[in-house]
Design an enzyme around this catalytic site. Structure first.
Site, PDB file in Angstrom:
ATOM      1  N   ASP A  34       0.810  -1.223   0.000  1.00 52.62           N
ATOM      2  CA  ASP A  34       0.000   0.000   0.000  1.00 52.62           C
ATOM      3  C   ASP A  34       0.841   1.271   0.000  1.00 52.62           C
ATOM      4  O   ASP A  34       0.450   2.281   0.563  1.00 52.62           O
ATOM      5  CB  ASP A  34      -0.968   0.010   1.192  1.00 52.62           C
ATOM      6  CG  ASP A  34      -2.083   1.029   1.009  1.00 52.62           C
ATOM      7  OD1 ASP A  34      -2.479   1.261  -0.146  1.00 52.62           O
ATOM      8  OD2 ASP A  34      -2.540   1.611   2.011  1.00 52.62           O
ATOM      9  N   GLY A 113       5.158  -7.009  -2.131  1.00 50.67           N
ATOM     10  CA  GLY A 113       5.830  -6.462  -0.956  1.00 50.67           C
ATOM     11  C   GLY A 113       5.964  -7.411   0.209  1.00 50.67           C
ATOM     12  O   GLY A 113       6.795  -7.208   1.084  1.00 50.67           O
ATOM     13  N   ASN A 165       6.841   8.685  -1.717  1.00 54.99           N
ATOM     14  CA  ASN A 165       5.505   8.874  -2.277  1.00 54.99           C
ATOM     15  C   ASN A 165       4.538   9.415  -1.212  1.00 54.99           C
ATOM     16  O   ASN A 165       4.833   9.427  -0.017  1.00 54.99           O
ATOM     17  CB  ASN A 165       5.013   7.528  -2.826  1.00 54.99           C
ATOM     18  CG  ASN A 165       3.763   7.673  -3.659  1.00 54.99           C
ATOM     19  OD1 ASN A 165       3.554   8.704  -4.302  1.00 54.99           O
ATOM     20  ND2 ASN A 165       2.918   6.659  -3.644  1.00 54.99           N
ATOM     21  N   SER A 542      16.952 -45.501   2.921  1.00 57.12           N
ATOM     22  CA  SER A 542      17.170 -44.562   1.795  1.00 57.12           C
ATOM     23  C   SER A 542      15.829 -44.097   1.228  1.00 57.12           C
ATOM     24  O   SER A 542      15.453 -44.469   0.117  1.00 57.12           O
ATOM     25  CB  SER A 542      18.038 -45.195   0.704  1.00 57.12           C
ATOM     26  OG  SER A 542      17.616 -46.470   0.333  1.00 57.12           O
TER      27      SER A 542
END
Length: 634
Positions: A34, A113, A165, A542
């Site tokens: 935002d 973000g 900004n 394994s």
């Protein structure tokens, strides 16, 4: 009318040719949630006049639907294409967009973000020349700001715009702008970021995006668009580096033409230039530089060409042509930074494929030196890397490769790791430097080889790899097989899981990472014993296919026989000879295969022993019969 049409056609053709000649800048936007990344990109697209009327109509409708706090057009919706993003108001995937101005073409990646989308951000930044780091003027430098700055420095982005900004929400305060800029400079100094430009702006209002506007007369720097149109792209820097061209394809349409095609990763090349081919080290001179449109007198970084040499030397895909006096380095062990991109964790010792330039080689992460906390930059110990994890690792390759440090040449220093089973990309990394031991340690020639040792024993060496759940009967059956082979005069050795953990692997536990390392060590020991001419029997759970495949690939063709002791879980648990299943069910024994740790059954074993219908003696006889069928024993 025809004359007017011709004029229009000429204008269009002239426009397209002019457009072709424009340079291209790739950049990313990143920052916290935002902070206006998508809004900024939307405005850039809008101002570049590249939107059609139906696109504008759709965005206006979406703006009314999802709410935009009163503005007529929500520019962010031009970029946030996923429905989940629009509903949540966040960016999840990497959104790529194209636009252009009179001076330059642009490809912009809007990156997410959130920390859990670190791999997406790395993907978007991997080809970027510059980055716009968005900072909300109200909040200043946040954890996400530091995280993305670290990732930018890691990937090697050299040009950074700190776009402060939402200045309209702090009354266009010069003091607030300078406070944030100073705070960021102190942090960026720790990362080595140097080329930083600070721009105060309002993506919503348009201030300092395309034009300066009248709200911040105290700011005299470039607008964002002015910066993007003038910043140097990496191609210009790459042209100043020593010549590098990874060979992608050997082009030989007929006997009179033998060229080597690829994209020039760095530097320039001209006919007559001396070149060195790595890793072989052979030298020659460039005779021609061929393209579809004709020969070139010079080729530069970013161009795809076919190079013809004066000499007939052996060159294949994956080799690297270099400047003869400044060649690429050669090594098979490195320190590297790795970003993990898969849900299944990175386990040291597990084999992967590594793609570096045009070459693909086997690779193993030998150890993780430390993991980086992307929020605090703290170095922490780690035994594995989980999804979105970043670590500094020691990397070991199956053969020497030509490379440059990533900071010098991303194309010849950046790589991806590929899962050998699924062929999915699971990691991306950057090579730092070759380890000294990779240049100082060499295979010593010996006169007595495997064939001589096997001949002295009168047998063919092989590995019998028994795998299955705990309690399946691996140890018992392999022991019976060895007794039968010994009675027949064969030279054998049995590597049993419990016995090995008393010595060679006593330092390992039962986590997935430890199980991988356990099998890696056993496979290497088995390879040495095969080299000694022995018939080697291994009895290990394994549990992972990738490690069993790694063990197979250490041996020559026909020297590895996978034997699946197939016993259903309920049958193995009912036997429970060591009481381990009971402990696992009570939660006393963690990471127990079949209970809280996975077992990946073989898909195509050479022999499957169904112990629900075969006795242990019959199973052993089946193994002996297979060896006879393959003429490994008489």
């Amino acid at each position: 009318m025809a004359h007017a049409s011709d004029m229009i056609a000429d204008d269009i053709e002239a426009y397209l040719k002019a457009h072709e000649r424009k340079g291209l800048l790739r950049f990313i936007t990143c920052g916290s949630v935002d902070d206006g990344k998508s809004t900024l990109i939307g405005r850039l697209l809008f101002e570049s006049k590249l939107l059609f009327e139906d696109q504008l109509a759709a965005i206006e409708a979406d703006s009314r639907k999802y709410g935009t706090q009163g503005n007529a057009v929500d520019f962010a919706l031009l970029v946030d294409g996923l429905a989940a993003e629009r509903e949540q108001g966040i960016t999840i995937d990497v959104a790529y967009r194209f636009f252009s101005t009179d001076k330059r073409k642009f490809i912009v990646a809007d990156t997410p973000g959130h920390e859990q989308y670190t791999r997406n951000m790395v993907t978007g930044a991997s080809t970027a020349d510059a980055a716009i780091l968005m900072v909300d003027a109200r909040h200043g430098i946040l954890t996400q700001t530091r995280r993305h700055s670290f990732l930018m420095s890691l990937i090697g982005i050299r040009h950074v715009v700190v776009a402060i900004n939402k200045m309209d929400l702090v009354e266009y305060s010069k003091a607030r702008f300078e406070e944030i800029a100073e705070h960021y400079r102190e942090f960026a100094g720790q990362l080595g970021l140097e080329d930083i430009t600070f721009i105060p702006m309002s993506a919503l209002k348009g201030d300092n995006v395309i034009e300066h506007g009248g709200h911040m007369p105290w700011y005299h720097g470039p607008t964002l668009m002015g910066y993007l149109e003038s910043v140097e792209v990496d191609e210009a820097r790459l042209q100043r580096l020593p010549f590098r061209m990874p060979v992608q394809w050997v082009n030989r349409p007929h006997l009179d033409f033998r060229g080597f095609a690829g994209m020039i990763a760095a530097g320039t090349v001209r006919p007559g230039d001396a070149i060195r081919v790595q890793p072989s080290g052979k030298t020659s001179r460039v005779r021609r530089i061929y393209t579809h449109d004709g020969d070139l007198e010079q080729a530069i970084a970013g161009q795809s060409v076919t190079v013809l040499l004066e000499d007939e030397i052996d060159i294949s895909r994956g080799d690297v042509m270099s400047a003869v006096d400044q060649p690429a380095q050669i090594a098979d062990q490195f320190e590297a930074t790795l970003v993990w991109m898969h849900d299944q964790p990175l386990l040291p010792g597990r084999p992967y494929l590594m793609k570096l330039g045009t070459q693909t080689v086997s690779a193993t992460v030998s150890n993780i030196k430390y993991q980086v906390n992307v929020n605090t930059l703290e170095h922490t110990a780690a035994r594995q890397l989980d999804l979105n994890g970043i670590g500094v690792c020691t990397l070991s390759l199956g053969k020497p490769v030509a490379f440059d440090a990533y900071r010098d040449s991303p194309d010849t220093g950046g790589f991806i790791l590929i899962d050998r089973m699924s062929h999915n990309t699971v990691g991306a990394g950057m090579l730092h430097f070759a380890l000294r031991r990779s240049q100082n340690i060499h295979m010593q020639h010996v006169d007595i080889d495997k064939q001589a040792r096997a001949l002295a024993k009168g047998q063919k060496p092989v590995v019998l790899w028994f795998t299955g759940l705990s309690g399946a009967g691996k140890s018992t059956i392999s022991n019976l097989v060895e007794k039968k082979l010994h009675a027949a005069g064969q030279h054998t050795y049995l590597l049993d899981g419990d016995n090995v953990r008393h010595g060679l692997n006593r330092d390992l536990g039962f986590t997935d990472a430890d199980r991988v390392e356990n099998i890696r060590r056993v496979a290497e020991v088995a390879r040495l014993m095969v080299d000694a001419g022995l018939i080697v029997l291994t009895a290990f759970i394994s549990p992972f296919r990738s490690e069993r495949r790694m063990a197979r690939e250490l041996m020559q063709e026909g020297e590895f026989i996978e034997i699946f002791v197939d016993t259903p879980l309920d049958v193995a648990e009912a036997r429970d000879p060591k009481g381990l299943y009971k402990k696992a069910r009570r939660g006393v024994l963690k990471n127990f295969t079949g209970i809280d740790s996975a077992y990946e059954a073989p898909e195509n074993p050479e022999l499957r022993l169904d112990t629900t219908r075969l006795s242990q003696e019959e199973a052993a006889d089946a193994v002996i019969e297979l060896l006879r069928e393959r003429q490994l024993i008489a």
